[in-house]
Scaffold this motif. Structure first.
Motif, short mmCIF file in Angstrom:
data_model
loop_
_atom_site.label_atom_id
_atom_site.label_comp_id
_atom_site.label_asym_id
_atom_site.label_seq_id
_atom_site.Cartn_x
_atom_site.Cartn_y
_atom_site.Cartn_z
N GLY A 161 0.83 -1.20 0.00
CA GLY A 161 0.00 0.00 0.00
C GLY A 161 0.86 1.25 0.00
O GLY A 161 1.90 1.30 0.66
N LEU B 7 1.65 5.15 0.86
CA LEU B 7 1.35 6.28 1.74
C LEU B 7 2.28 7.42 1.38
O LEU B 7 3.46 7.41 1.73
CB LEU B 7 1.54 5.89 3.21
CG LEU B 7 1.17 6.98 4.22
CD1 LEU B 7 -0.34 7.17 4.27
CD2 LEU B 7 1.70 6.64 5.61
N VAL C 160 -3.44 3.89 7.22
CA VAL C 160 -2.60 2.70 7.42
C VAL C 160 -3.44 1.55 7.96
O VAL C 160 -3.31 0.40 7.51
CB VAL C 160 -1.42 3.02 8.35
CG1 VAL C 160 -0.66 1.75 8.71
CG2 VAL C 160 -0.48 4.03 7.70
N MET D 288 -5.42 0.00 5.16
CA MET D 288 -4.59 -0.79 4.24
C MET D 288 -4.22 -2.13 4.87
O MET D 288 -4.25 -3.17 4.20
CB MET D 288 -3.36 0.00 3.83
CG MET D 288 -3.68 1.16 2.90
SD MET D 288 -2.24 1.90 2.07
CE MET D 288 -1.45 2.75 3.42
N ILE E 255 3.69 -1.45 3.67
CA ILE E 255 3.26 -0.07 3.48
C ILE E 255 4.47 0.72 2.99
O ILE E 255 5.51 0.76 3.67
CB ILE E 255 2.72 0.56 4.78
CG1 ILE E 255 1.59 -0.29 5.37
CG2 ILE E 255 2.27 2.00 4.52
CD1 ILE E 255 0.34 -0.38 4.50
#
Length: 274
Positions: free
Chosen positions: A19, A21, A44, A47, A55
């Protein structure tokens, strides 16, 4: 294939989702979206809930023609957020999206697990040496020039052949320094035209010759929304289509803004294979 993240062996024989960010105000899709700690932690959490394995945190925008920022500003944006996230989610596997060795070093020391370098060590002469000392998995991407100049460097005689040569050279150099866990990223949109991006996706299985996991970052990119004549905000369906093709052609990690939909692609393709 497996990679060692902070003592945890992650099996990539089943594809994983990373994911995104972004902590930058000018990223092409989600720049400036997360304005406070609560919004960051909420994103977060979602996800991870939607089964992201990694992440990826970036504090330097690498979109075409992005503004160049100092190492100090990148660290100022990045380190407090790593600290915030690791305290809330101690088991999280964070990837640091940076081409700077000092940012990579301090990011890993703050609790991150992976270094994701758009330049494969070519924008910082100390990067490979630093990665070797940190013993962290290393994502090396194919790019020419810098984010500010890459769009002017899209001429190739044989795109796939030149990319494979590039990765072979970088992998050999990394191995010589003692780097063990490496992942290759073809760099969709980085020093490539839309047509070249589709050629890479179509021939993605040829990168298996490198014997390294392949990370694919197609999420909401211009190759999708310009082809469909819409926008990045409307490019989720197109992203899912191309992620599915990437998985069928050998991708081990999908780097995405939309984790839930990417995991659905993974589950459906895995069911198809079984």
């Amino acid at each position: 294939m497996t990679i060692n993240c902070k003592g945890n062996l992650i099996d990539l024989s089943t594809p994983k989702v990373m994911g995104i960010l972004n902590l930058t105000p000018d990223s092409f899709f989600d720049g400036g979206k997360y304005k406070n700690d609560s919004e960051i932690l909420s994103q977060v959490y979602m996800m991870l809930k939607n089964e992201a394995t990694f992440i990826d945190i970036g504090a330097y925008s690498s979109r075409p023609n992005a503004d160049h920022i100092s190492e100090e500003l990148e660290l100022k944006r990045l380190l407090p957020i790593i600290d915030l996230i690791v305290k809330e989610f101690p088991e999280i596997l964070i990837s640091i999206d940076t081409f700077r060795s000092q940012v990579a070093k301090q990011g890993i020391e703050a609790g991150a697990a992976i270094i994701n370098d758009i330049s494969a060590g070519q924008l910082d002469n100390f990067m490979l040496e630093t990665v070797a000392k940190l013993k962290a998995p290393y994502i090396m991407m194919h790019m020419r020039g810098t984010p500010q100049t890459m769009q002017k460097q899209t001429t190739y005689e044989n795109l796939i052949k030149e990319m494979l040569f590039y990765f072979s050279e970088r992998i050999t150099k990394a191995k010589a320094l003692g780097i063990i866990d490496m992942i290759v990223d073809p760099g969709f949109g980085f020093a490539k035209t839309s047509k070249q991006n589709f050629e890479i996706l179509n021939k993605l299985n040829l990168f298996n010759i490198l014997d390294k996991p392949i990370l694919v970052g197609l999420s909401r990119k211009s190759m999708i929304y310009k082809t469909l004549e819409n926008s990045a905000k409307e490019a989720l369906n197109g992203t899912s289509v191309l992620n599915t093709i990437a998985l069928q052609n050998g991708a081990s990690i999908l780097r995405v803004h939309d984790v839930k939909e990417a995991m659905e692609c993974v589950k459906l393709v895995e069911q198809l294979k079984s």
